[in-house]
Design a protein around this motif. Structure first.
Motif, PDB file in Angstrom:
ATOM      1  N   ILE A   1       0.858  -1.180   0.000  1.00  0.00           N
ATOM      2  CA  ILE A   1       0.000   0.000   0.000  1.00  0.00           C
ATOM      3  C   ILE A   1       0.897   1.234   0.000  1.00  0.00           C
ATOM      4  O   ILE A   1       1.735   1.403   0.883  1.00  0.00           O
ATOM      5  CB  ILE A   1      -0.915   0.024   1.240  1.00  0.00           C
ATOM      6  CG1 ILE A   1      -1.791  -1.232   1.266  1.00  0.00           C
ATOM      7  CG2 ILE A   1      -1.768   1.287   1.258  1.00  0.00           C
ATOM      8  CD1 ILE A   1      -2.566  -1.404   2.545  1.00  0.00           C
TER       9      ILE A   1
ATOM     10  N   GLY B   1      -5.246   7.414  -1.979  1.00  0.00           N
ATOM     11  CA  GLY B   1      -6.527   6.998  -2.536  1.00  0.00           C
ATOM     12  C   GLY B   1      -7.526   6.536  -1.494  1.00  0.00           C
ATOM     13  O   GLY B   1      -8.672   6.250  -1.811  1.00  0.00           O
ATOM     14  N   GLN B   2      -7.091   6.440  -0.242  1.00  0.00           N
ATOM     15  CA  GLN B   2      -7.992   6.025   0.854  1.00  0.00           C
ATOM     16  C   GLN B   2      -7.805   6.986   2.021  1.00  0.00           C
ATOM     17  O   GLN B   2      -7.657   6.571   3.156  1.00  0.00           O
ATOM     18  CB  GLN B   2      -7.670   4.606   1.315  1.00  0.00           C
ATOM     19  CG  GLN B   2      -7.758   3.556   0.237  1.00  0.00           C
ATOM     20  CD  GLN B   2      -7.255   2.206   0.730  1.00  0.00           C
ATOM     21  OE1 GLN B   2      -6.825   2.058   1.868  1.00  0.00           O
ATOM     22  NE2 GLN B   2      -7.302   1.210  -0.135  1.00  0.00           N
ATOM     23  N   GLU B   3      -7.789   8.279   1.707  1.00  0.00           N
ATOM     24  CA  GLU B   3      -7.483   9.267   2.739  1.00  0.00           C
ATOM     25  C   GLU B   3      -8.629   9.481   3.726  1.00  0.00           C
ATOM     26  O   GLU B   3      -8.429  10.035   4.792  1.00  0.00           O
ATOM     27  CB  GLU B   3      -7.096  10.608   2.103  1.00  0.00           C
ATOM     28  CG  GLU B   3      -5.697  10.618   1.484  1.00  0.00           C
ATOM     29  CD  GLU B   3      -5.694  10.171   0.021  1.00  0.00           C
ATOM     30  OE1 GLU B   3      -6.775   9.859  -0.515  1.00  0.00           O
ATOM     31  OE2 GLU B   3      -4.593  10.137  -0.563  1.00  0.00           O
TER      32      GLU B   3
ATOM     33  N   SER C   1      -0.866   8.310   5.578  1.00  0.00           N
ATOM     34  CA  SER C   1      -2.238   8.127   5.120  1.00  0.00           C
ATOM     35  C   SER C   1      -2.200   7.379   3.797  1.00  0.00           C
ATOM     36  O   SER C   1      -1.409   7.715   2.920  1.00  0.00           O
ATOM     37  CB  SER C   1      -2.874   9.511   4.937  1.00  0.00           C
ATOM     38  OG  SER C   1      -4.192   9.396   4.472  1.00  0.00           O
ATOM     39  N   PRO C   2      -3.038   6.341   3.622  1.00  0.00           N
ATOM     40  CA  PRO C   2      -3.009   5.564   2.376  1.00  0.00           C
ATOM     41  C   PRO C   2      -3.422   6.421   1.176  1.00  0.00           C
ATOM     42  O   PRO C   2      -4.425   7.121   1.234  1.00  0.00           O
ATOM     43  CB  PRO C   2      -4.024   4.440   2.602  1.00  0.00           C
ATOM     44  CG  PRO C   2      -4.376   4.476   4.048  1.00  0.00           C
ATOM     45  CD  PRO C   2      -4.037   5.832   4.564  1.00  0.00           C
TER      46      PRO C   2
ATOM     47  N   ASP D   1     -12.454   7.904   5.565  1.00  0.00           N
ATOM     48  CA  ASP D   1     -13.333   6.763   5.806  1.00  0.00           C
ATOM     49  C   ASP D   1     -14.731   7.083   5.271  1.00  0.00           C
ATOM     50  O   ASP D   1     -14.965   8.143   4.691  1.00  0.00           O
ATOM     51  CB  ASP D   1     -13.348   6.380   7.291  1.00  0.00           C
ATOM     52  CG  ASP D   1     -13.940   7.460   8.187  1.00  0.00           C
ATOM     53  OD1 ASP D   1     -14.614   8.385   7.674  1.00  0.00           O
ATOM     54  OD2 ASP D   1     -13.740   7.374   9.409  1.00  0.00           O
ATOM     55  N   GLU D   2     -15.691   6.162   5.487  1.00  0.00           N
ATOM     56  CA  GLU D   2     -17.025   6.363   4.906  1.00  0.00           C
ATOM     57  C   GLU D   2     -17.743   7.579   5.490  1.00  0.00           C
ATOM     58  O   GLU D   2     -18.673   8.101   4.890  1.00  0.00           O
ATOM     59  CB  GLU D   2     -17.890   5.100   5.053  1.00  0.00           C
ATOM     60  CG  GLU D   2     -18.039   4.571   6.461  1.00  0.00           C
ATOM     61  CD  GLU D   2     -16.966   3.530   6.808  1.00  0.00           C
ATOM     62  OE1 GLU D   2     -17.011   2.997   7.930  1.00  0.00           O
ATOM     63  OE2 GLU D   2     -16.090   3.260   5.958  1.00  0.00           O
TER      64      GLU D   2
ATOM     65  N   CYS E   1       1.582   5.012   0.668  1.00  0.00           N
ATOM     66  CA  CYS E   1       1.057   5.972   1.633  1.00  0.00           C
ATOM     67  C   CYS E   1       1.815   7.283   1.530  1.00  0.00           C
ATOM     68  O   CYS E   1       3.011   7.297   1.249  1.00  0.00           O
ATOM     69  CB  CYS E   1       1.202   5.446   3.060  1.00  0.00           C
ATOM     70  SG  CYS E   1       0.261   3.944   3.370  1.00  0.00           S
TER      71      CYS E   1
ATOM     72  N   ILE F   1      -8.185   9.368   7.423  1.00  0.00           N
ATOM     73  CA  ILE F   1      -7.615   8.130   7.947  1.00  0.00           C
ATOM     74  C   ILE F   1      -6.111   8.347   8.125  1.00  0.00           C
ATOM     75  O   ILE F   1      -5.426   8.744   7.182  1.00  0.00           O
ATOM     76  CB  ILE F   1      -7.853   6.956   6.974  1.00  0.00           C
ATOM     77  CG1 ILE F   1      -9.347   6.686   6.830  1.00  0.00           C
ATOM     78  CG2 ILE F   1      -7.102   5.702   7.437  1.00  0.00           C
ATOM     79  CD1 ILE F   1      -9.682   5.648   5.774  1.00  0.00           C
TER      80      ILE F   1
END
Length: 96
Positions: A19, A43-45, A40-41, A47-48, A21, A53
């Motif tokens: 992953i 493309g996945q910064e 922070s990942p 949460d829903e 980050c 994150i």
């Protein structure tokens, strides 16, 4: 742990996936005698709920200037210290 000049690292998750980050910040703690990285990942910064994150790990820098190994943060006291540093960091950024 790898990272380029663009302040990114590649981590391996529990399933063995790589992953990419973005590094938010790194700092050292004299109390614990460790260095820490907050990241922070890509493309996945968020949460829903739209909250950012963040992950944090301790690391021991390698002596030859290469990156060291990442280690999990295991104590509640360390987590509280990391959160305090992160909150201070964001407060200062907003104040500029």
């Amino acid at each position: 742990m790898e990272h380029g000049e663009d302040r990114q690292i590649t981590i391996i998750d529990e399933e063995g996936n790589e992953i990419l980050c973005n590094i938010i910040m790194t700092f050292e703690s004299d109390d614990y005698g460790k260095s820490y990285v907050i990241y922070s990942p890509v493309g996945q910064e968020f949460d829903e709920d739209g909250d950012p994150i963040y992950h944090a790990s301790s690391f021991i820098p390698a002596e030859d200037g290469e990156d060291g190994e990442l280690y999990p943060i295991e104590s509640d006291e360390e987590w509280e210290m990391v959160e305090e540093v992160l909150n201070t960091f964001f407060d200062e950024e907003e104040g500029e």
